[in-house]
Design an enzyme around this catalytic site. Structure first.
Site, PDB file in Angstrom:
ATOM      1  N   GLU A 141      57.954  90.707  61.685  1.00 56.49           N
ATOM      2  CA  GLU A 141      57.286  91.455  60.612  1.00 56.49           C
ATOM      3  C   GLU A 141      57.317  92.955  60.941  1.00 56.49           C
ATOM      4  OE1 GLU A 141      53.168  90.289  60.738  1.00 56.49           O
ATOM      5  OE2 GLU A 141      52.711  91.096  58.765  1.00 56.49           O
ATOM      6  N   LYS A 178      54.169  90.027  51.227  1.00 57.01           N
ATOM      7  CA  LYS A 178      53.125  89.188  51.847  1.00 57.01           C
ATOM      8  C   LYS A 178      51.874  89.084  50.967  1.00 57.01           C
ATOM      9  CE  LYS A 178      50.764  88.953  56.365  1.00 57.01           C
ATOM     10  NZ  LYS A 178      50.582  89.703  57.640  1.00 57.01           N
ATOM     11  N   CYS A 236      53.862  85.984  58.611  1.00 62.76           N
ATOM     12  CA  CYS A 236      52.760  85.956  59.575  1.00 62.76           C
ATOM     13  C   CYS A 236      51.514  85.208  59.096  1.00 62.76           C
ATOM     14  CB  CYS A 236      52.429  87.378  60.022  1.00 62.76           C
ATOM     15  SG  CYS A 236      51.652  87.373  61.649  1.00 62.76           S
TER      16      CYS A 236
END
Ligand code: ACM
Length: 267
Positions: A41, A111, A144
């Site tokens: 990330e 995200k 993540c």
């Protein structure tokens, strides 16, 4: 098929250094003949920001930015790469995962579950995580902290993902174990590419890993060393969803009893 996870230590304010670190990882992935590569990330920016300027200066447009161009070039030899990028877009800055395959920008996932101080720097994405096709197989993407919301991996699996590609900057000690469960409960491979190092006062946990649909670890890297780990996999093994001769992971579900999962919580 060779599935790879790249582990590295991007650093806030070292934008030039981050590009150099990306080049080194792509070179190693090249030497190891990786077909599908996952990278951490926010690899072009680092993670522990103190000011908006730090975020803005590191952010890049996808696919015009510097890291994007390197990733595009790496993918040209019939390969797929997913990388976490600090993305500058018309409507804000996003913590994104960009997918490049065979010299094309395939998609960008923004995200949807922002972790801790990410909420100060990024807009949350508002679209379902994607599944992309590459060489006859299906690859899902999440970033993540999405690991903590099992709905994400489930949706990717229901959309046909055989392999979940997972760029990460992990700080809590749980994710690597949780991804073993994500594999078992969805019958998929997972590849988590984590970062390493301490940035300002935050230490990242490394241990990038690849799991198979039975939750076995096919590879796990160290806590501290940069490099590329890999495993030879057959993605089609994830098409078999029978957990026993009478239990199918998808058709045994009881969605009519799960409506609470989609109720919007009161704030
Ligand atoms: C995280 O989502 N970077 C913990």
């Amino acid at each position: 098929m060779k599935l790879g996870v790249g582990q590295m230590a991007p650093r806030v304010t070292e934008n030039e250094g981050n590009i150099a670190r990306l080049k080194a990882i792509l070179k190693e992935a090249d030497e190891k003949d990786i077909d599908v590569l996952v990278l951490p990330e926010l690899l072009n920016s680092g993670y522990v920001f103190e000011t908006e300027e730090e975020v803005e200066e590191a952010a890049e447009s996808i696919p015009e930015g510097r890291a994007s161009k390197l990733l595009l070039a790496w993918s040209e030899k019939d390969r797929l790469v997913v990388a976490g990028l600090c993305e500058r877009a018309d409507n804000g800055i996003f913590n994104s995962a960009a997918v490049f395959a065979k010299g094309n920008h395939v998609t960008t996932y923004r995200k949807i579950h922002l972790f801790q101080n990410e909420k100060d720097w990024f807009q949350p994405g508002n679209e379902e995580p994607p599944v992309v096709s590459y060489d006859g197989h299906r690859y899902g993407v999440m970033v993540c902290f999405d690991w903590a919301f099992p709905e994400v991996a489930r949706i990717l699996a229901l959309k046909g993902a055989e392999v979940i590609l997972h760029p990460a900057n992990l700080v809590l000690p749980y994710c690597q174990r949780a991804m073993i469960t994500r594999s078992i409960e969805n019958g998929v491979f997972t590849a988590t590419a984590n970062r390493i190092g301490t940035e300002r006062d935050v230490t990242f946990t490394g241990n990038s890993q690849i799991t198979n649909p039975r939750g076995e670890l096919l590879t796990q890297m160290s806590e501290e060393k940069a490099g590329v780990g890999w495993a030879e996999i057959k993605p089609e093994e994830a098409l078999d969803k029978m957990m026993t001769d009478r239990n199918h992971l998808f058709t045994d579900r009881r969605p009519s009893l799960y409506s609470r999962i989609t109720q919007v919580p009161d704030d």
